[in-house]
Design a protein around this motif. Structure first.
Motif, PDB file in Angstrom:
ATOM      1  N   ASP A  39       0.817  -1.224   0.000  1.00 23.15           N
ATOM      2  CA  ASP A  39       0.000   0.000   0.000  1.00 23.15           C
ATOM      3  C   ASP A  39       0.844   1.264   0.000  1.00 23.15           C
ATOM      4  OD1 ASP A  39       0.900   0.235   2.647  1.00 23.15           O
ATOM      5  OD2 ASP A  39      -1.063  -0.057   3.553  1.00 23.15           O
ATOM      6  N   LEU A  40       2.144   1.111   0.287  1.00 24.10           N
ATOM      7  CA  LEU A  40       3.078   2.240   0.360  1.00 24.10           C
ATOM      8  C   LEU A  40       2.668   3.238   1.434  1.00 24.10           C
ATOM      9  CD1 LEU A  40       3.800   2.750  -3.440  1.00 24.10           C
ATOM     10  CD2 LEU A  40       5.162   1.509  -1.758  1.00 24.10           C
ATOM     11  N   GLY A  41       1.910   2.757   2.399  1.00 19.70           N
ATOM     12  CA  GLY A  41       1.473   3.594   3.510  1.00 19.70           C
ATOM     13  C   GLY A  41       1.605   2.850   4.820  1.00 19.70           C
ATOM     14  N   TRP A  42       0.481   2.690   5.522  1.00 23.72           N
ATOM     15  CA  TRP A  42       0.449   2.150   6.881  1.00 23.72           C
ATOM     16  C   TRP A  42       1.042   0.742   6.991  1.00 23.72           C
ATOM     17  CZ3 TRP A  42      -0.632   3.800  11.732  1.00 23.72           C
ATOM     18  CH2 TRP A  42      -1.004   2.858  12.688  1.00 23.72           C
ATOM     19  N   SER A  43       0.485  -0.207   6.249  1.00 27.06           N
ATOM     20  CA  SER A  43       0.960  -1.591   6.363  1.00 27.06           C
ATOM     21  C   SER A  43       2.382  -1.729   5.836  1.00 27.06           C
ATOM     22  CB  SER A  43       0.007  -2.538   5.632  1.00 27.06           C
ATOM     23  OG  SER A  43      -1.246  -2.586   6.298  1.00 27.06           O
TER      24      SER A  43
ATOM     25  N   VAL B 171     -13.950   7.717   3.715  1.00 31.19           N
ATOM     26  CA  VAL B 171     -14.033   6.696   2.667  1.00 31.19           C
ATOM     27  C   VAL B 171     -14.344   5.315   3.240  1.00 31.19           C
ATOM     28  CG1 VAL B 171     -12.556   7.957   1.073  1.00 31.19           C
ATOM     29  CG2 VAL B 171     -11.518   6.341   2.685  1.00 31.19           C
ATOM     30  N   ASN B 172     -14.358   5.200   4.575  1.00 21.65           N
ATOM     31  CA  ASN B 172     -14.693   3.936   5.248  1.00 21.65           C
ATOM     32  C   ASN B 172     -13.837   2.773   4.761  1.00 21.65           C
ATOM     33  OD1 ASN B 172     -16.829   4.962   6.975  1.00 21.65           O
ATOM     34  ND2 ASN B 172     -17.981   5.251   5.085  1.00 21.65           N
TER      35      ASN B 172
ATOM     36  N   PRO C 106      -7.642   2.808  -3.274  1.00 17.98           N
ATOM     37  CA  PRO C 106      -7.161   3.906  -4.123  1.00 17.98           C
ATOM     38  C   PRO C 106      -8.257   4.604  -4.906  1.00 17.98           C
ATOM     39  CG  PRO C 106      -5.673   2.034  -4.269  1.00 17.98           C
ATOM     40  CD  PRO C 106      -6.867   1.562  -3.477  1.00 17.98           C
ATOM     41  N   GLY C 107      -9.243   3.839  -5.400  1.00 16.84           N
ATOM     42  CA  GLY C 107     -10.320   4.458  -6.171  1.00 16.84           C
ATOM     43  C   GLY C 107     -11.135   5.427  -5.342  1.00 16.84           C
ATOM     44  N   LYS C 108     -11.574   4.981  -4.146  1.00 16.83           N
ATOM     45  CA  LYS C 108     -12.356   5.850  -3.266  1.00 16.83           C
ATOM     46  C   LYS C 108     -11.529   7.040  -2.782  1.00 16.83           C
ATOM     47  CE  LYS C 108     -15.754   2.620  -1.333  1.00 16.83           C
ATOM     48  NZ  LYS C 108     -16.242   2.008  -0.078  1.00 16.83           N
ATOM     49  N   GLU C 109     -10.261   6.804  -2.507  1.00 15.46           N
ATOM     50  CA  GLU C 109      -9.401   7.884  -2.015  1.00 15.46           C
ATOM     51  C   GLU C 109      -9.224   8.963  -3.082  1.00 15.46           C
ATOM     52  OE1 GLU C 109      -5.803   6.397   0.156  1.00 15.46           O
ATOM     53  OE2 GLU C 109      -6.787   4.454  -0.129  1.00 15.46           O
ATOM     54  N   ALA C 110      -9.036   8.541  -4.331  1.00 20.58           N
ATOM     55  CA  ALA C 110      -8.907   9.509  -5.426  1.00 20.58           C
ATOM     56  C   ALA C 110     -10.209  10.276  -5.630  1.00 20.58           C
ATOM     57  CB  ALA C 110      -8.505   8.784  -6.711  1.00 20.58           C
ATOM     58  N   GLU C 111     -11.346   9.554  -5.559  1.00 18.75           N
ATOM     59  CA  GLU C 111     -12.649  10.221  -5.697  1.00 18.75           C
ATOM     60  C   GLU C 111     -12.843  11.262  -4.601  1.00 18.75           C
ATOM     61  OE1 GLU C 111     -15.785   7.378  -5.682  1.00 18.75           O
ATOM     62  OE2 GLU C 111     -15.129   6.390  -7.531  1.00 18.75           O
TER      63      GLU C 111
ATOM     64  N   HIS D  18      -5.703  10.557   5.818  1.00 17.20           N
ATOM     65  CA  HIS D  18      -5.383   9.535   6.808  1.00 17.20           C
ATOM     66  C   HIS D  18      -5.892   8.219   6.247  1.00 17.20           C
ATOM     67  CE1 HIS D  18      -4.396   8.833  11.262  1.00 17.20           C
ATOM     68  NE2 HIS D  18      -4.363   7.668  10.638  1.00 17.20           N
ATOM     69  N   THR D  19      -5.457   7.935   5.047  1.00 12.59           N
ATOM     70  CA  THR D  19      -5.683   6.679   4.338  1.00 12.59           C
ATOM     71  C   THR D  19      -4.327   6.261   3.792  1.00 12.59           C
ATOM     72  OG1 THR D  19      -6.273   7.955   2.358  1.00 12.59           O
ATOM     73  CG2 THR D  19      -8.086   7.149   3.737  1.00 12.59           C
ATOM     74  N   ASP D  20      -4.254   5.050   3.231  1.00 11.79           N
ATOM     75  CA  ASP D  20      -2.944   4.455   3.054  1.00 11.79           C
ATOM     76  C   ASP D  20      -2.371   4.416   1.639  1.00 11.79           C
ATOM     77  OD1 ASP D  20      -2.959   4.023   5.751  1.00 11.79           O
ATOM     78  OD2 ASP D  20      -3.641   1.947   5.615  1.00 11.79           O
ATOM     79  N   SER D  21      -3.151   4.721   0.632  1.00 13.71           N
ATOM     80  CA  SER D  21      -2.589   4.665  -0.717  1.00 13.71           C
ATOM     81  C   SER D  21      -2.106   6.048  -1.140  1.00 13.71           C
ATOM     82  CB  SER D  21      -3.636   4.149  -1.713  1.00 13.71           C
ATOM     83  OG  SER D  21      -4.407   5.218  -2.245  1.00 13.71           O
ATOM     84  N   PRO D  22      -1.244   6.109  -2.150  1.00 13.05           N
ATOM     85  CA  PRO D  22      -0.788   7.409  -2.640  1.00 13.05           C
ATOM     86  C   PRO D  22      -1.783   8.092  -3.577  1.00 13.05           C
ATOM     87  CG  PRO D  22       0.339   5.647  -3.816  1.00 13.05           C
ATOM     88  CD  PRO D  22      -0.491   4.982  -2.754  1.00 13.05           C
ATOM     89  N   ALA D  23      -2.976   7.525  -3.746  1.00 11.76           N
ATOM     90  CA  ALA D  23      -3.944   8.072  -4.702  1.00 11.76           C
ATOM     91  C   ALA D  23      -4.296   9.540  -4.449  1.00 11.76           C
ATOM     92  CB  ALA D  23      -5.209   7.217  -4.727  1.00 11.76           C
ATOM     93  N   PRO D  24      -4.523   9.981  -3.190  1.00 11.10           N
ATOM     94  CA  PRO D  24      -4.822  11.403  -2.993  1.00 11.10           C
ATOM     95  C   PRO D  24      -3.673  12.321  -3.408  1.00 11.10           C
ATOM     96  CG  PRO D  24      -5.562  10.130  -1.105  1.00 11.10           C
ATOM     97  CD  PRO D  24      -4.731   9.204  -1.949  1.00 11.10           C
TER      98      PRO D  24
END
Length: 362
Positions: free
Chosen positions: A44-48, A193-194, A199-204, A220-226
């Motif tokens: 995920d390139l974030g939290w995990s 985004v629950n 990544p899709g929801k985060e970008a949206e 405060h989500t884990d993908s680089p999408a935002p």
């Protein structure tokens, strides 16, 4: 040599990786077996991803004194309890559960395996064989809020949250209070985004917030999408959990990075030497459990100096993000003037401060 296996059951299939064996032995004559349970994929390139970097640091530190494994993308529910039970049955004597939503599963399984040590990230329930650990992410959020205050022109910040839990809420509040140091009438808009990793929801969510006029994006989500969405539209942003600057080289001004390595190494050592005890650990900027990556070159030199000074003040405890007076959205004083919020109150924070334009789900 890494032995790659698959742990299957209850509808969940997840990779179970066993690290190589290298040094001193545990009580049974073999290495200390340590397992990690992740809520997202290690890619995920974030939290995990950052938690897994901590696992790899343990391997480098102890060599064949330890044998590590992990299960990734474990849902927060019945599957978590099943995976924890399987980890304990497999002979792991130290198990790290790395998401808030794993808390009840940890407590339930720990009762069944009193000789196994469990460590739970960001939770608040302990037991004789359950310790909890957390990072003061809010310190990094507070500093990045100050940065947003200096760089935002519209005074409207977009914040993408995963779930409305205290960990997220204290981050949103700290960020807003940091921005208010510069822009007293700043507005922070929140979209949930629950999901920790979608990544899709985060970008949206990022695009929706920018469509609403936000000229600064935080997550405060884990993908680089935002970060990628903000970069594409020329909007300033902050990365989460790991250094996301590569996904927004022009627009990502810094990232609030989690560094779990030192805690994982310390905990493994305590288990091996028999000194482990259940504790409530918090590490922040001073302990370098939370790290802000170097400021983007787009940040003016005088602003960088302000930020560096603020980091120093937080490290030496002359400034605290939740130093009173702090009021909630209703105008009620939640942190009186001259006081600092307690860790216990942080862990049950379920209100927004003034300046946050959002409501918590009922």
């Amino acid at each position: 040599m890494i032995d790659r296996r698959t742990l299957v059951g209850g509808g969940l299939a997840a990779p179970f990786l066993l690290g190589g064996l290298k040094g001193a032995r545990a009580q049974d004559g073999g290495p200390l077996k340590i397992a990690f349970m992740y809520v997202g994929p290690i890619g995920d390139l974030g939290w995990s991803y950052q938690h897994d970097q901590g696992r790899l640091a343990v391997e480098r530190e102890f060599g064949d004194k330890v044998q590590t494994s992990y299960v990734e993308s474990v849902p927060e529910g019945a599957d978590a309890e099943r995976v924890l039970r399987q980890m304990a049955q497999a002979g792991n004597k130290l198990i790290f559960a790395t998401s808030f939503g794993f808390m009840q599963a940890v407590i339930n399984v720990a009762k069944q395996f009193p000789d196994t040590i469990f460590e739970h990230a960001t939770g608040f329930q302990t037991a004789k064989n359950v310790g909890i650990y957390n990072a003061r992410f809010y310190e990094g959020r507070y500093v990045s809020g100050h940065l947003a205050g200096r760089m935002s022109q519209k005074k409207t910040i977009g914040y993408i949250g995963s779930f409305p839990i205290p960990e997220n809420i204290m981050g949103i509040n700290a960020f807003t209070l940091g921005a208010q140091r510069v822009i007293p009438d700043v507005t922070t808009k929140v979209v949930w985004v629950n999901s920790w990793y979608d990544p899709g929801k985060e970008a949206e969510a990022a695009n929706a917030l920018m469509d609403q006029g936000c000229d600064f994006i935080v997550q405060h989500t884990d993908s680089p999408a935002p970060v990628q969405a903000a970069e594409k539209r020329g909007v300033w942003c902050i990365g989460q959990a790991s250094d996301m600057g590569r996904f927004g080289p022009e627009r990502c001004l810094t990232s609030v990075v989690d560094d779990w390595a030192s805690y994982y190494i310390k905990t493994a050592q305590r288990v091996m030497d028999g000194s482990w005890q259940s504790e409530d650990y918090w590490g922040g900027l001073a302990e370098e459990s939370v790290v802000l990556t170097p400021w983007n070159k787009a940040v003016p030199a005088d602003v960088q100096a302000e930020l560096d000074q603020l980091v120093s003040e937080i490290k030496n405890k002359t400034t605290h993000p939740f130093q009173g007076e702090v009021k909630n959205q209703a105008g009620e004083v939640v942190v009186p003037e001259g006081t600092v919020i307690s860790d216990a109150d942080l862990l049950k924070m379920m209100y927004f401060v003034q300046g946050v334009d959002s409501t918590l789900p009922g």
